[in-house]
Design a protein around this motif. Structure first.
Motif, short mmCIF file in Angstrom:
data_model
loop_
_atom_site.label_atom_id
_atom_site.label_comp_id
_atom_site.label_asym_id
_atom_site.label_seq_id
_atom_site.Cartn_x
_atom_site.Cartn_y
_atom_site.Cartn_z
N GLY A 41 23.42 -3.89 -106.23
CA GLY A 41 22.31 -5.00 -106.99
C GLY A 41 21.35 -3.55 -107.28
O GLY A 41 21.40 -2.50 -107.08
N HIS A 42 21.55 -3.97 -108.59
CA HIS A 42 20.81 -3.04 -108.98
C HIS A 42 18.66 -3.33 -110.26
O HIS A 42 18.87 -4.71 -109.77
CB HIS A 42 20.93 -2.41 -110.75
N GLU A 84 19.36 -4.29 -102.42
CA GLU A 84 20.10 -5.49 -101.43
C GLU A 84 19.94 -6.57 -101.25
O GLU A 84 21.20 -7.26 -101.24
CB GLU A 84 19.49 -3.96 -99.97
N LYS A 85 18.55 -7.48 -101.36
CA LYS A 85 18.41 -8.47 -101.72
C LYS A 85 19.34 -8.74 -102.28
O LYS A 85 20.08 -10.15 -102.51
CB LYS A 85 16.86 -8.93 -101.36
N ARG A 86 18.65 -8.58 -104.12
CA ARG A 86 20.17 -9.60 -104.92
C ARG A 86 21.31 -9.17 -104.78
O ARG A 86 22.55 -9.82 -104.66
CB ARG A 86 19.60 -8.31 -106.57
N THR A 131 28.60 -4.74 -99.84
CA THR A 131 27.22 -4.73 -101.18
C THR A 131 26.66 -2.97 -100.95
O THR A 131 27.24 -2.44 -99.71
CB THR A 131 26.12 -5.60 -100.57
N VAL A 132 25.98 -2.26 -102.21
CA VAL A 132 25.23 -1.72 -102.07
C VAL A 132 24.29 -2.33 -103.47
O VAL A 132 24.41 -2.96 -104.44
CB VAL A 132 25.86 -0.77 -102.52
N ARG A 139 17.67 -5.65 -114.13
CA ARG A 139 17.57 -6.30 -113.05
C ARG A 139 18.87 -7.14 -113.38
O ARG A 139 19.01 -8.13 -113.54
CB ARG A 139 16.34 -7.63 -113.31
N ARG A 140 20.38 -6.36 -112.07
CA ARG A 140 21.84 -7.12 -112.33
C ARG A 140 22.01 -7.24 -111.20
O ARG A 140 21.72 -5.99 -110.11
CB ARG A 140 22.00 -6.16 -113.04
N ASP A 141 23.49 -7.56 -110.76
CA ASP A 141 23.94 -7.66 -109.99
C ASP A 141 25.56 -7.31 -110.83
O ASP A 141 25.30 -7.91 -111.71
CB ASP A 141 24.27 -8.46 -109.46
N VAL A 142 25.80 -6.60 -110.01
CA VAL A 142 27.28 -6.46 -110.86
C VAL A 142 28.70 -5.96 -109.98
O VAL A 142 28.64 -5.52 -108.96
CB VAL A 142 27.26 -4.88 -112.01
N SER A 143 29.26 -6.66 -109.90
CA SER A 143 30.43 -7.19 -109.02
C SER A 143 32.06 -6.37 -110.02
O SER A 143 31.81 -6.10 -110.24
CB SER A 143 31.09 -8.93 -109.60
N VAL A 144 32.27 -5.43 -108.83
CA VAL A 144 33.01 -4.78 -108.73
C VAL A 144 34.43 -4.64 -108.38
O VAL A 144 33.95 -4.64 -107.07
CB VAL A 144 32.44 -3.08 -108.67
#
Length: 164
Positions: A97-98, A113-115, A135-136, A157-162
């Protein structure tokens, strides 16, 4: 002079030895650049790999200012991630979460964290087991665009899935 003659003789011998038995189309220049990387195949990345995920699935979803709810576009991206994860059952994801630069460090860590949790819960609703999802939150500490414009803020303003 003698060394030059020996060198020329060696080159001539190699060229003569090759004759009709050498096929120029089969000869390769030396080095490792003739071999694919371990995670790649001739047709692209190894199926089920992190490179495959990045190539075939959108790994980033974006959020509105001060928001953690998923947009329709984000849900579509996450649905595609879920389908990919169903196909590759041994793969786990870390959802990062960013946030943009505005707000305090503490506030942005909580929002990040909410994202990340919003994406995790959506993937779980699509049938992905919680044990495969971590999550982080990085808050505003890892911007993708260091600018101070609204365009830069929107990118951050993003989430990145790794893939892990």
């Amino acid at each position: 002079m003698r060394k030059q003659l020996l060198g020329l003789a060696a080159v001539a011998a190699l060229l003569t030895a090759c004759g009709d038995t050498c096929d120029e189309n089969k000869m390769v220049s030396g080095g490792f650049d003739n071999f694919p990387a371990p995670s790649a195949s001739a047709d692209g990345p190894t199926p089920g790999s992190a490179a495959d995920f990045q190539k075939n699935v959108q790994d980033t979803v974006h959020f509105g200012f001060d928001r953690h709810d998923l947009t329709a576009e984000a849900k579509t991206a996450l649905e595609n991630q879920a389908e990919w994860l169903k196909k590759w059952g041994g793969v786990n994801l870390l959802i990062e979460g960013h946030c943009d630069e505005r707000g305090t460090v503490e506030y942005n860590l909580a929002l990040g964290e909410k994202r990340a949790h919003a994406a995790k819960h959506f993937l779980m609703s699509q049938g992905i087991d919680t044990s495969r999802l971590e999550t982080v939150s990085y808050g505003k500490e890892r911007p993708i665009d260091a600018g101070h414009t609204e365009e830069a803020h929107a990118k951050n303003r993003r989430d990145v899935s790794v893939v892990r």
